[in-house]
Scaffold this active site. Structure first.
Site, PDB file in Angstrom:
ATOM      1  N   CYS A   1       0.871  -1.183   0.000  1.00  0.00           N
ATOM      2  CA  CYS A   1       0.000   0.000   0.000  1.00  0.00           C
ATOM      3  C   CYS A   1       0.907   1.232   0.000  1.00  0.00           C
ATOM      4  CB  CYS A   1      -0.998  -0.024   1.155  1.00  0.00           C
ATOM      5  SG  CYS A   1      -0.305   0.153   2.794  1.00  0.00           S
TER       6      CYS A   1
ATOM      7  N   ASP B   1      -8.197   3.580   1.240  1.00  0.00           N
ATOM      8  CA  ASP B   1      -7.256   3.886   2.311  1.00  0.00           C
ATOM      9  C   ASP B   1      -8.018   4.466   3.499  1.00  0.00           C
ATOM     10  OD1 ASP B   1      -5.116   4.563   3.909  1.00  0.00           O
ATOM     11  OD2 ASP B   1      -4.087   5.752   2.376  1.00  0.00           O
TER      12      ASP B   1
ATOM     13  N   ARG C   1      -3.484  -0.670   5.509  1.00  0.00           N
ATOM     14  CA  ARG C   1      -4.032  -1.765   4.709  1.00  0.00           C
ATOM     15  C   ARG C   1      -3.100  -2.963   4.568  1.00  0.00           C
ATOM     16  NH1 ARG C   1      -5.358   1.913  -0.356  1.00  0.00           N
ATOM     17  NH2 ARG C   1      -3.525   2.921   0.527  1.00  0.00           N
TER      18      ARG C   1
END
Length: 141
Positions: free
Chosen positions: A7, A111, A13
């Site tokens: 990420c 996100d 994440r």
């Protein structure tokens, strides 16, 4: 087999994806990285809270994606922009896919950075489902 989740900052994440995958598919080596991570940054408090609730083991700190990481068997990004960034930065990226793409789905994993615990739980649930599908695909190979 080595799989790396990617990420942006490796604090939300990708560490959650790593923790879920290690729990659900213990016979495969999983790691996580961030394209713009600062090595040693703590994992998000909400990611840590969810991991504790779900009995997952997350990395302690973020790690920057490096050229050495391109040699992993499979690299699964959270978004198309992460995939494109890796393709622009490195050669030999035929092993790079978005996690959705790899499990024959579409879209990006949003996100949750800066969001509430509810936002993080939504991402956890999404990743949990995607990793179930990843497990099924890996076991069929």
């Amino acid at each position: 087999m080595k799989i790396i989740f990617v990420c942006t900052g490796n604090t939300c994440r990708s560490p959650l994806a790593e923790g879920i995958a290690k729990y659900k598919i213990p016979n495969i080596h999983f790691e996580s990285r961030g394209i713009f991570a600062t090595d040693g940054q703590p994992i998000s408090k909400y990611s840590q809270q969810i991991a504790k609730e779900e009995q997952l083991t997350l990395p302690n700190y973020s790690q920057l994606f490096t050229e050495q990481d391109v040699t992993a068997d499979l690299i699964l990004t959270m978004s198309t922009s992460h995939k494109r960034a890796l393709q622009q930065m490195y050669n030999n990226t035929e092993n790079v896919f978005t996690i959705n793409e790899y499990v024959d789905d579409y879209g990006d994993v949003s996100d949750p950075f800066g969001g509430s615990i509810v936002d993080y739980r939504e991402i956890y649930n999404e990743l949990n489902s995607l990793i179930d599908r990843l497990k099924n695909k890996i076991l069929k190979q």
